[in-house]
Design an enzyme around this catalytic site. Structure first.
Site, PDB file in Angstrom:
ATOM      1  N   LYS A   1       0.465  -1.560  -0.033  1.00  0.00           N
ATOM      2  CA  LYS A   1       0.217  -0.411  -0.017  1.00  0.00           C
ATOM      3  C   LYS A   1       1.140   0.851   0.410  1.00  0.00           C
ATOM      4  CE  LYS A   1      -2.907   1.247   3.408  1.00  0.00           C
ATOM      5  NZ  LYS A   1      -3.099   2.245   4.188  1.00  0.00           N
TER       6      LYS A   1
ATOM      7  N   ARG B   1       2.968   5.965  -2.947  1.00  0.00           N
ATOM      8  CA  ARG B   1       3.701   7.010  -3.567  1.00  0.00           C
ATOM      9  C   ARG B   1       4.813   6.401  -5.776  1.00  0.00           C
ATOM     10  NH1 ARG B   1       4.433   5.691   2.008  1.00  0.00           N
ATOM     11  NH2 ARG B   1       4.923   7.163   2.774  1.00  0.00           N
TER      12      ARG B   1
ATOM     13  N   ARG C   1      -9.121  12.392  12.679  1.00  0.00           N
ATOM     14  CA  ARG C   1      -6.871  11.904  12.774  1.00  0.00           C
ATOM     15  C   ARG C   1      -6.245  13.489  12.848  1.00  0.00           C
ATOM     16  NH1 ARG C   1      -5.336   6.921   8.846  1.00  0.00           N
ATOM     17  NH2 ARG C   1      -3.497   7.244  10.214  1.00  0.00           N
TER      18      ARG C   1
ATOM     19  N   SER D   1       8.054   8.967  11.663  1.00  0.00           N
ATOM     20  CA  SER D   1       6.838   8.900  11.018  1.00  0.00           C
ATOM     21  C   SER D   1       6.971   8.713   9.842  1.00  0.00           C
ATOM     22  CB  SER D   1       5.356   9.537  11.380  1.00  0.00           C
ATOM     23  OG  SER D   1       4.575   9.949  10.954  1.00  0.00           O
TER      24      SER D   1
ATOM     25  N   GLN E   1       5.035   9.419   7.001  1.00  0.00           N
ATOM     26  CA  GLN E   1       4.129  10.267   6.242  1.00  0.00           C
ATOM     27  C   GLN E   1       5.133  11.622   7.055  1.00  0.00           C
ATOM     28  OE1 GLN E   1       0.251   9.328   7.938  1.00  0.00           O
ATOM     29  NE2 GLN E   1      -0.243   7.395   6.787  1.00  0.00           N
TER      30      GLN E   1
ATOM     31  N   ASP F   1       1.716  -1.402  12.023  1.00  0.00           N
ATOM     32  CA  ASP F   1       0.382  -1.499  11.966  1.00  0.00           C
ATOM     33  C   ASP F   1       0.369  -3.155  11.543  1.00  0.00           C
ATOM     34  OD1 ASP F   1      -0.197   0.890  10.994  1.00  0.00           O
ATOM     35  OD2 ASP F   1       0.700   0.039   8.411  1.00  0.00           O
TER      36      ASP F   1
ATOM     37  N   ARG G   1      -6.235   2.497  18.052  1.00  0.00           N
ATOM     38  CA  ARG G   1      -6.853   0.987  18.279  1.00  0.00           C
ATOM     39  C   ARG G   1      -6.369  -0.329  19.764  1.00  0.00           C
ATOM     40  NH1 ARG G   1      -3.489   0.477  12.390  1.00  0.00           N
ATOM     41  NH2 ARG G   1      -5.525   1.099  11.267  1.00  0.00           N
TER      42      ARG G   1
ATOM     43  N   ARG H   1      -7.262  -2.538   9.212  1.00  0.00           N
ATOM     44  CA  ARG H   1      -6.561  -3.988  10.314  1.00  0.00           C
ATOM     45  C   ARG H   1      -7.073  -4.409  11.349  1.00  0.00           C
ATOM     46  NH1 ARG H   1      -2.617  -3.267   7.022  1.00  0.00           N
ATOM     47  NH2 ARG H   1      -2.060  -1.642   6.219  1.00  0.00           N
TER      48      ARG H   1
END
Length: 435
Positions: free
Chosen positions: A23, A28, A126, A173, A175, A322, A353, A396
């Site tokens: 993913k 990207r 988020r 991170s 991201q 993850d 989570r 997930r």
């Protein structure tokens, strides 16, 4: 709301599974191909909802994205160069995809047009301030709810352009790092991101494939201003180790199982789950080691093994964040306790989570889990029973719960269809390996 029923595997899991495209790399591959001035062919693309959100966003900005087959795993992307994106005619919808939103905040901060993003209910909650803050330091003009930290977010052209910075990220991170590096391509001067631990390096590897070099010094990564890309003719996306994780755990804990997982990406910044499973006693064999799309890949044979508890913390977390929910499933079927610390990032994923794990494990195996702000302990061997469990609309959590039900006494998952976000064929694959 639909429900998905998962029955326990009575005769083990057997077969060969072709792991769907990664993913992170699929995102990207579209983003950087869209900035090239020659066509790029992408194979083994992941056609989950998140990656399709990225494709749709670039189509809205004038990029030619053409899917070659009905499965949407093979496509061509033709852009108009590094400065060829066009102002979208409407608000861009990132759906459930934090990767789409955060990385494109960086990329679009340097563009000479206005862009507004929205997303689903989960994405609206988020935290985006962790990306907006460093981009603002670079000169980006980003506006939104709650102090410019929540959707909808609007990016206004930076009047004086962007300038490079050195940013000390409080968390590891990929991201955050990627958003800053993508903005840094257009900035005056050098841009450096320093992390407490090294996060996933898919952006750096993909940039290299497009002729852009980054410099790494310890946990710091630097990018220089970029004038143009040298695009590859094609990209082969390796299989997603985050998707393989469910079968790695299932094959380890369901009695009398043996699975062959084909084309598993082995990027060293992503292989934490393999380290943890090996520490728990998993029986994993690597076959056919090779390179796929500039990333290492391998076939993994997994057989049932007697697992035991382990402990790990913040230093390995960027390499398996993850996979924590499905690792917790392995821990319940292991002997002894498994203790996880430094996992506070799980509180701000598609759902909280840690809270979700506590609720689901309490329903299936009361007394099996204790949680705190940044971690939990699983008491392996706690008796379990069939139960109805929420998915929290989190792909997930839904897949991890399905593996839990397969190995235990069965579960019913509320809105189990949310797996389409990252693994549309998950349930079909699960059914195909039960004999």
């Amino acid at each position: 709301m639909s429900e998905t029923s998962i029955q326990p595997a009575k005769h083990g899991l057997h077969g060969t599974i072709a792991i769907p495209g990664d993913k992170s790399i699929s995102h990207r591959s579209i983003m950087l191909s869209a900035l090239a001035d020659t066509p790029v062919e992408i194979r083994n693309f992941l056609p989950g909802q998140d990656c399709l959100s990225t494709a749709a966003a670039f189509q809205a900005m004038g990029v030619d994205v053409v899917f070659v087959d009905e499965s949407k795993t093979h496509l061509t992307v033709t852009g108009h160069g590094l400065h060829g994106l066009q102002e979208p005619p409407h608000i861009l919808d990132a759906g459930n995809s934090g990767t789409t939103l955060r990385l494109m905040l960086g990329l679009l901060s340097a563009q000479p047009f206005l862009t507004t993003f929205t997303g689903d209910a989960s994405l609206h909650q988020r935290p985006m301030g962790r990306v907006v803050k460093p981009l603002s330091q670079m000169g980006a003009q980003i506006y939104g709810r709650e102090g410019n930290t929540k959707l909808p977010l609007t990016i206004v052209p930076a009047a004086e352009g962007l300038h490079g910075i050195t940013y000390e990220s409080p968390v590891a991170s990929a991201q955050i790092k990627s958003a800053i590096l993508l903005a840094g391509m257009y900035a005056k001067g050098d841009t450096t991101v320093v992390e407490p631990f090294t996060s996933r390096d898919h952006t750096e590897r993909m940039l290299h494939a497009f002729g852009v070099e980054t410099e790494k010094n310890g946990t710091a990564v630097t990018i220089h201003s970029v004038r143009a890309f040298t695009a590859p003719k094609s990209i082969e996306v390796p299989g997603d180790i985050s998707s393989a994780a469910y079968w790695l755990v299932a094959g380890s804990i369901v009695p009398q199982s043996e699975l062959l997982l084909q084309n598993v990406g082995m990027n060293p910044t992503r292989t934490g789950i393999l380290d943890v499973l090996k520490a728990m006693g998993a029986d994993l064999t690597y076959e056919n080691e090779r390179e796929s799309g500039g990333e290492p890949a391998v076939d993994i044979r997994v057989r049932t093994a007697k697992l035991h508890g382990t402990a790990f913390g913040a230093d390995i977390m960027p390499r398996l964040i993850d996979e924590i929910p499905v690792i917790a499933v392995a821990a319940l079927l292991a002997e002894g306790d498994t203790r996880v610390t430094g996992a506070g990032e799980l509180r701000v994923k598609e759902t909280d989570r840690l809270a979700a794990l506590e609720e689901i494990f309490t329903r299936v195996a009361p007394g099996s889990i204790e949680t705190w702000e940044d971690g939990f302990v699983i008491h392996g061997g706690t008796p379990f029973h069939a139960a109805a469990c929420p998915s929290y609309d989190d792909h997930r959590m839904a897949m991890s719960t399905a593996i839990l039900g397969t190995a235990c006494a069965g579960v019913t998952i509320e809105n189990g269809a949310c797996v389409n976000i990252s693994y549309p064929t998950f349930y079909q694959t699960l059914a195909s390996i039960q004999k």
